[in-house]
Design an enzyme around this catalytic site. Structure first.
Site, short mmCIF file in Angstrom:
data_model
loop_
_atom_site.label_atom_id
_atom_site.label_comp_id
_atom_site.label_asym_id
_atom_site.label_seq_id
_atom_site.Cartn_x
_atom_site.Cartn_y
_atom_site.Cartn_z
N ILE A 250 -125.02 -19.47 -15.53
CA ILE A 250 -126.30 -19.27 -14.67
C ILE A 250 -127.02 -20.58 -14.24
O ILE A 250 -127.49 -21.24 -15.30
CB ILE A 250 -127.14 -18.31 -15.24
CG1 ILE A 250 -126.33 -16.91 -15.52
CG2 ILE A 250 -128.17 -17.90 -14.33
CD1 ILE A 250 -125.87 -16.07 -14.08
N HIS B 255 -129.26 -15.68 -20.77
CA HIS B 255 -129.17 -14.63 -21.74
C HIS B 255 -129.22 -13.26 -21.26
O HIS B 255 -128.57 -12.34 -21.79
CB HIS B 255 -130.15 -14.83 -22.73
CG HIS B 255 -130.22 -16.16 -23.56
ND1 HIS B 255 -130.88 -17.05 -23.24
CD2 HIS B 255 -129.44 -16.43 -24.67
CE1 HIS B 255 -130.73 -18.02 -24.27
NE2 HIS B 255 -129.46 -17.90 -25.06
N GLN C 121 -117.65 -23.14 -27.99
CA GLN C 121 -118.19 -22.19 -28.64
C GLN C 121 -117.29 -20.97 -28.39
O GLN C 121 -116.66 -20.28 -29.16
CB GLN C 121 -119.48 -22.01 -28.74
CG GLN C 121 -119.97 -20.83 -29.66
CD GLN C 121 -121.49 -20.38 -29.58
OE1 GLN C 121 -122.23 -21.19 -30.20
NE2 GLN C 121 -121.95 -19.69 -28.55
#
Length: 278
Positions: A175, A35, A152
């Site tokens: 990541i 994130h 998504q």
């Protein structure tokens, strides 16, 4: 960094930043370096960044999964401050699903019938409805999503093309830790042994890609890597993008818009991952 909880606060603060380019990073909290990388990418391109933290009940088809989803707001805010996020929007359910919005209808080109759409009925409709509301409230110039949630990303592209044609979409590479495990909020529910076993997902996908010339044999070998690690496979396929049609040994090619996609269970936790070839 400002923490906002009301729609009116968001619109008021963003109106005062008219001279700045604003990007949005939608999340459900339980943040990790994946994130944070989305925020870093947006900042590196000159955007001021709003991060939303909202656990959206409408995209959980399993109530137990919703109840177990980790909530770590204080830790999340501390992490976001380290990457210089400008605003964090943390609304309550009623703030997002107010009477000011009606559900929208969107053709997502069959993505609701395959893979995540098939195994999680209603999931993508929940994603569409909440993101439509967020995008209307924030009106960002750009949005940043992680490639780990590949399907998504395809759905978000459909939403943007249909309702927000001037919005820029950035799909940021997954990541991983030093052993190839994709960073995920759900990893927090795995034991140390489970975290080690989960590294087999990346090993299996890499093995399938590297030995694709003997595809069926490579698929059997890669599948055995997963099952020997105690992973229950839900799907493990080579597909083409963006429609996510399953390909066979005669049509795979790492030089085109194709990917390997995986979903499965380990220690009762559902994990997803992918390798994209482009």
């Amino acid at each position: 960094m400002l923490v906002l909880t009301k729609t009116e606060e968001v619109t008021t603060h963003l109106r005062n930043w008219d001279d700045f380019h604003i990007a949005m990073v939608p999340t459900m909290g339980a943040l990790h370096d994946g994130h944070l990388q989305l925020v870093k990418e947006a900042k590196s391109l000159g955007y001021s960044v709003l991060v939303s933290i909202f656990v959206n009940p409408r995209q959980f088809n399993n109530p137990e999964d919703l109840a177990k989803y980790p909530k770590t707001l204080d830790q999340d805010l501390a992490l976001l401050s380290t990457v210089n996020a400008d605003w964090v929007f943390v609304p309550e359910y009623e703030e997002i699903y107010s009477n000011n919005f009606e559900d929208i209808e969107l053709n997502i080109n069959g993505l609701d019938n395959v893979f995540e759409g098939s195994f999680r009925p209603g999931h993508f409709d929940g994603v569409i409805q909440v993101l439509y509301r967020f995008f209307k409230i924030v009106n960002p110039e750009a949005v940043f999503f992680g490639q780990k949630d590949l399907q998504q990303c395809m759905v978000v592209r459909c939403l943007i093309n249909a309702f927000f044609p001037n919005m820029k979409f950035f799909q940021v590479e997954t990541i991983r830790n030093d052993f190839g495990l994709a960073l995920s909020s759900r990893n927090q529910r795995l034991s140390p042994g489970g975290l080690l076993a989960a590294t087999s997902i990346f090993k299996a996908m890499t093995a399938l890609k590297d030995h694709r010339k003997n595809y069926l044999e490579a698929l059997r070998f890669a599948t055995s890597i997963l099952t020997n690690a105690g992973i229950e496979i839900e799907y493990f396929n080579w597909i083409e993008l963006p429609n996510m049609n399953v390909l066979d040994e005669n049509s795979i090619d790492v030089n085109t818009h194709q990917a390997i996609v995986f979903a499965g269970y380990l220690e009762g936790v559902r994990l997803i991952d992918n390798l994209v070839f482009d």
